[in-house]
Design a protein around this motif. Structure first.
Motif, PDB file in Angstrom:
ATOM      1  N   ASN A  30       0.849  -1.187   0.000  1.00 29.63           N
ATOM      2  CA  ASN A  30       0.000   0.000   0.000  1.00 29.63           C
ATOM      3  C   ASN A  30       0.891   1.245   0.000  1.00 29.63           C
ATOM      4  O   ASN A  30       1.714   1.432   0.902  1.00 29.63           O
ATOM      5  CB  ASN A  30      -0.914  -0.006   1.223  1.00 29.63           C
ATOM      6  CG  ASN A  30      -1.979  -1.081   1.133  1.00 29.63           C
ATOM      7  OD1 ASN A  30      -3.080  -0.844   0.669  1.00 29.63           O
ATOM      8  ND2 ASN A  30      -1.642  -2.287   1.580  1.00 29.63           N
ATOM      9  N   GLU A  32       0.481   4.900   0.315  1.00 27.39           N
ATOM     10  CA  GLU A  32      -0.547   5.855   0.754  1.00 27.39           C
ATOM     11  C   GLU A  32       0.034   7.156   1.309  1.00 27.39           C
ATOM     12  O   GLU A  32      -0.691   8.155   1.437  1.00 27.39           O
ATOM     13  CB  GLU A  32      -1.391   5.204   1.862  1.00 27.39           C
ATOM     14  CG  GLU A  32      -2.072   3.924   1.436  1.00 27.39           C
ATOM     15  CD  GLU A  32      -2.487   3.029   2.592  1.00 27.39           C
ATOM     16  OE1 GLU A  32      -3.302   2.113   2.347  1.00 27.39           O
ATOM     17  OE2 GLU A  32      -1.997   3.218   3.725  1.00 27.39           O
ATOM     18  N   GLU A  33       1.305   7.129   1.636  1.00 29.42           N
ATOM     19  CA  GLU A  33       1.928   8.240   2.354  1.00 29.42           C
ATOM     20  C   GLU A  33       1.933   9.506   1.499  1.00 29.42           C
ATOM     21  O   GLU A  33       2.455   9.506   0.380  1.00 29.42           O
ATOM     22  CB  GLU A  33       3.340   7.854   2.761  1.00 29.42           C
ATOM     23  CG  GLU A  33       3.400   6.751   3.821  1.00 29.42           C
ATOM     24  CD  GLU A  33       3.192   5.342   3.301  1.00 29.42           C
ATOM     25  OE1 GLU A  33       3.171   4.409   4.125  1.00 29.42           O
ATOM     26  OE2 GLU A  33       3.052   5.161   2.073  1.00 29.42           O
ATOM     27  N   ALA A  35      -1.044  10.931   0.927  1.00 29.40           N
ATOM     28  CA  ALA A  35      -2.450  11.008   0.506  1.00 29.40           C
ATOM     29  C   ALA A  35      -3.401  10.983   1.696  1.00 29.40           C
ATOM     30  O   ALA A  35      -4.617  11.085   1.523  1.00 29.40           O
ATOM     31  CB  ALA A  35      -2.785   9.862  -0.447  1.00 29.40           C
ATOM     32  N   GLU A  36      -2.834  10.835   2.897  1.00 36.32           N
ATOM     33  CA  GLU A  36      -3.679  10.835   4.097  1.00 36.32           C
ATOM     34  C   GLU A  36      -4.100  12.260   4.451  1.00 36.32           C
ATOM     35  O   GLU A  36      -3.514  13.227   3.959  1.00 36.32           O
ATOM     36  CB  GLU A  36      -2.925  10.190   5.272  1.00 36.32           C
ATOM     37  CG  GLU A  36      -1.905  11.078   5.975  1.00 36.32           C
ATOM     38  CD  GLU A  36      -0.598  11.262   5.232  1.00 36.32           C
ATOM     39  OE1 GLU A  36       0.278  11.989   5.758  1.00 36.32           O
ATOM     40  OE2 GLU A  36      -0.443  10.693   4.140  1.00 36.32           O
ATOM     41  N   CYS A  96      -2.207   5.372  -4.012  1.00 35.02           N
ATOM     42  CA  CYS A  96      -3.071   6.550  -3.908  1.00 35.02           C
ATOM     43  C   CYS A  96      -2.555   7.604  -4.884  1.00 35.02           C
ATOM     44  O   CYS A  96      -1.345   7.884  -4.927  1.00 35.02           O
ATOM     45  CB  CYS A  96      -3.064   7.117  -2.489  1.00 35.02           C
ATOM     46  SG  CYS A  96      -4.015   6.156  -1.303  1.00 35.02           S
ATOM     47  N   HIS A 120      -5.619   3.091  -5.686  1.00 34.34           N
ATOM     48  CA  HIS A 120      -6.070   3.071  -4.287  1.00 34.34           C
ATOM     49  C   HIS A 120      -6.840   4.357  -3.962  1.00 34.34           C
ATOM     50  O   HIS A 120      -6.879   4.795  -2.811  1.00 34.34           O
ATOM     51  CB  HIS A 120      -4.831   2.941  -3.395  1.00 34.34           C
ATOM     52  CG  HIS A 120      -5.090   2.457  -1.996  1.00 34.34           C
ATOM     53  ND1 HIS A 120      -6.232   1.784  -1.603  1.00 34.34           N
ATOM     54  CD2 HIS A 120      -4.325   2.557  -0.865  1.00 34.34           C
ATOM     55  CE1 HIS A 120      -6.154   1.496  -0.317  1.00 34.34           C
ATOM     56  NE2 HIS A 120      -5.017   1.954   0.158  1.00 34.34           N
ATOM     57  N   ARG A 123      -7.207   9.985  -2.656  1.00 33.40           N
ATOM     58  CA  ARG A 123      -6.800  10.151  -1.262  1.00 33.40           C
ATOM     59  C   ARG A 123      -6.966   8.817  -0.542  1.00 33.40           C
ATOM     60  O   ARG A 123      -7.699   7.937  -0.984  1.00 33.40           O
ATOM     61  CB  ARG A 123      -7.668  11.218  -0.564  1.00 33.40           C
ATOM     62  CG  ARG A 123      -7.666  12.576  -1.202  1.00 33.40           C
ATOM     63  CD  ARG A 123      -6.351  13.291  -1.016  1.00 33.40           C
ATOM     64  NE  ARG A 123      -5.959  13.416   0.376  1.00 33.40           N
ATOM     65  CZ  ARG A 123      -6.360  14.431   1.178  1.00 33.40           C
ATOM     66  NH1 ARG A 123      -7.156  15.387   0.703  1.00 33.40           N
ATOM     67  NH2 ARG A 123      -5.945  14.495   2.420  1.00 33.40           N
ATOM     68  N   TRP A 124      -6.308   8.687   0.617  1.00 38.41           N
ATOM     69  CA  TRP A 124      -6.502   7.503   1.454  1.00 38.41           C
ATOM     70  C   TRP A 124      -7.765   7.740   2.283  1.00 38.41           C
ATOM     71  O   TRP A 124      -7.713   8.221   3.408  1.00 38.41           O
ATOM     72  CB  TRP A 124      -5.271   7.283   2.336  1.00 38.41           C
ATOM     73  CG  TRP A 124      -5.318   5.979   3.082  1.00 38.41           C
ATOM     74  CD1 TRP A 124      -5.594   4.756   2.577  1.00 38.41           C
ATOM     75  CD2 TRP A 124      -5.074   5.787   4.484  1.00 38.41           C
ATOM     76  NE1 TRP A 124      -5.537   3.798   3.556  1.00 38.41           N
ATOM     77  CE2 TRP A 124      -5.220   4.407   4.734  1.00 38.41           C
ATOM     78  CE3 TRP A 124      -4.743   6.640   5.537  1.00 38.41           C
ATOM     79  CZ2 TRP A 124      -5.044   3.866   6.008  1.00 38.41           C
ATOM     80  CZ3 TRP A 124      -4.564   6.104   6.794  1.00 38.41           C
ATOM     81  CH2 TRP A 124      -4.719   4.721   7.033  1.00 38.41           C
ATOM     82  N   CYS A 160     -10.056   0.618  -2.423  1.00 39.67           N
ATOM     83  CA  CYS A 160     -10.087   1.842  -1.619  1.00 39.67           C
ATOM     84  C   CYS A 160     -10.143   1.498  -0.139  1.00 39.67           C
ATOM     85  O   CYS A 160     -10.541   0.402   0.247  1.00 39.67           O
ATOM     86  CB  CYS A 160     -11.284   2.726  -1.997  1.00 39.67           C
ATOM     87  SG  CYS A 160     -12.907   2.072  -1.525  1.00 39.67           S
ATOM     88  N   ARG A 161      -9.741   2.444   0.660  1.00 40.78           N
ATOM     89  CA  ARG A 161      -9.848   2.313   2.112  1.00 40.78           C
ATOM     90  C   ARG A 161     -11.322   2.132   2.486  1.00 40.78           C
ATOM     91  O   ARG A 161     -12.220   2.729   1.889  1.00 40.78           O
ATOM     92  CB  ARG A 161      -9.289   3.560   2.784  1.00 40.78           C
ATOM     93  CG  ARG A 161      -9.278   3.503   4.304  1.00 40.78           C
ATOM     94  CD  ARG A 161      -8.778   4.802   4.904  1.00 40.78           C
ATOM     95  NE  ARG A 161      -8.592   4.693   6.340  1.00 40.78           N
ATOM     96  CZ  ARG A 161      -8.201   5.680   7.138  1.00 40.78           C
ATOM     97  NH1 ARG A 161      -7.931   6.883   6.605  1.00 40.78           N
ATOM     98  NH2 ARG A 161      -8.037   5.488   8.437  1.00 40.78           N
ATOM     99  N   HIS A 251       2.245  -2.217   4.327  1.00 35.27           N
ATOM    100  CA  HIS A 251       2.281  -0.766   4.177  1.00 35.27           C
ATOM    101  C   HIS A 251       3.716  -0.291   4.393  1.00 35.27           C
ATOM    102  O   HIS A 251       4.403  -0.787   5.295  1.00 35.27           O
ATOM    103  CB  HIS A 251       1.354  -0.089   5.200  1.00 35.27           C
ATOM    104  CG  HIS A 251      -0.088  -0.463   5.033  1.00 35.27           C
ATOM    105  ND1 HIS A 251      -0.562  -1.706   5.365  1.00 35.27           N
ATOM    106  CD2 HIS A 251      -1.147   0.262   4.564  1.00 35.27           C
ATOM    107  CE1 HIS A 251      -1.879  -1.749   5.105  1.00 35.27           C
ATOM    108  NE2 HIS A 251      -2.235  -0.581   4.619  1.00 35.27           N
TER     109      HIS A 251
END
Length: 300
Positions: A30, A32-33, A35-36, A96, A120, A123-124, A160-161, A251
Motif C-alpha cells: 500500500n 498511501e503516504e 495522501a492521508e 493513492c 487506491h 486520497r486515502w 479503496c480504504r 504498508h
C-alpha cells in the motif's frame, strides 16, 4: 449491490493457476503516504491512526503524524523494494493518486521493476464518503491519470480504504478497469453481479495493519507465523484439489520499520522456499488467469 452470503456454496471452480499450482499468493504494498488527511496539507483534520492515536486537537497541525507517514517513503520504501528485488517476487502496488503525484519517481521505480500499479483512490479515504457519483468520478479520473503519468502504465485494478460507494463499481467498469479488490468475502475471485468487473478479494487478517490494532500483531514473528499457518491450511486444501488465493498486505510505514520488516522478510523467504508449489503473482495476472479459466469453462 446485493449481499451474497453463499458465494460458491462449497462448489468452487476447478482452476489450476498458470504454473500448475492450485494456490495463488498475492503480495500487496500500500503506497498511501502523502495522501492521508493532514492539516499541514490543508485538510480540516489530520489522520489519527498511526504508531499511536493522535492526541493533537482536530484542526491543529500534527507534525508527529506527518513524520510517521513520511517514514514510509523516506526509509521503509527502500527496505521493502530492495527485499522484493533480491527475492525476484512480483507484487501489486495499491497507489493513492496524490501520493504518486508527490513522489512520482518512487512509483515509477516500483513499476519499472515489474510490479503492478493498481488504484487506491486519489486520497486515502473511504469511497463510501463521496456524496455523489460525480465527485467520486472526478477523483477516480485524477488518480488514474496520476498513476499512468508517473509510471507509464494505466491501472486496471482498484481498492479503496474502508468501503466502496454504491457507484464505485459502475464508475470503474466505465473506465475500463478489470477488477476491484473491495471484496473481503472469499478465497477465490468471482464475477461482480452488476458489472463486467471481476472481484479479486483482499484480506485484512494477513495484513500488517493489524500491528496498529489492539487485537492484532505485536511482534514480527506473530505476523509471519500467522501467514505461515494460512499457507499450511491453504496448501492442504490445494492438495485436495481446491484452488485458492492468499492475500498478504503490507504498508511502507508499517512493515518498513526495522522490527516489523522482519515479518516482511520472513514471509518473502517462506514464499521463495515454497515457490515450486505456489503461484506468486500480480493481481492483474490472477484476474486474467481466472477469466481465462472462465472462458475455457473449467468446471465453473
Amino acid at each position: 449491490m446485493t449481499r451474497d452470503l453463499l458465494g460458491y456454496a462449497g462448489r468452487w471452480p476447478d482452476i489450476t493457476w498458470p504454473n500448475g499450482a492450485k494456490l495463488a499468493v498475492s503480495l500487496v504494498l500500500n503506497f498511501e503516504e502523502g495522501a492521508e488527511e493532514q492539516v499541514g496539507d490543508g485538510d480540516p483534520r489530520s489522520e489519527r491512526l498511526g504508531e499511536v492515536l493522535s492526541v493533537v486537537e482536530p484542526g491543529r497541525r500534527d507534525f508527529g503524524q506527518e513524520q510517521i507517514f513520511a517514514y514510509g517513503l523516506r526509509a521503509g520504501y527502500w527496505r521493502i523494494a530492495d527485499c522484493l528485488e533480491r527475492a525476484g517476487l512480483p507484487a501489486t502496488i495499491f497507489f493513492c493518486g496524490r501520493a504518486v503525484e508527490r513522489t512520482p519517481e518512487l512509483a515509477r521505480r516500483l513499476v519499472a521493476a515489474g510490479h503492478e500499479p493498481a488504484c487506491h483512490g486519489w486520497r486515502w479515504r473511504p469511497h463510501a464518503d463521496y456524496p455523489d457519483a460525480e465527485a467520486e468520478a472526478a477523483d477516480l479520473d485524477r488518480a488514474t491519470a496520476a498513476i499512468e503519468d508517473a509510471t507509464g502504465v494505466r491501472p486496471l485494478g482498484f481498492f479503496c480504504r474502508g468501503s466502496e460507494s454504491p457507484w464505485t463499481r459502475r464508475l470503474l467498469a466505465e473506465r475500463g478497469y478489470v477488477y476491484t479488490s473491495n471484496g473481503l468475502d472469499d478465497d477465490l475471485p468471482y464475477r461482480d453481479a452488476d458489472t463486467p468487473l471481476l472481484v479479486v478479494p483482499y484480506a485484512f487478517d494477513s495484513n500488517d495493519m493489524k500491528f496498529f490494532h489492539p487485537n492484532g500483531f505485536v511482534r514480527a514473528d506473530e505476523m509471519s507465523a500467522y501467514v505461515i499457518d494460512a499457507l499450511d491450511v491453504l496448501e492442504a486444501e490445494a492438495r485436495r484439489g481446491h484452488a485458492r488465493l492468499l492475500n498478504i498486505g503490507f504498508h511502507l510505514r508499517i512493515a518498513g520499520r526495522p522490527a516489523r520488516f522482519k515479518a516482511f522478510q520472513t514471509i518473502v523467504e517462506e514464499l521463495k522456499r515454497r515457490q515450486s508449489h505456489l503461484w506468486v503473482a500480480r493481481r492483474i495476472d490472477i484476474a486474467r488467469a481466472f477469466q481465462a479459466a472462465v472462458d475455457r469453462g473449467d468446471k465453473l
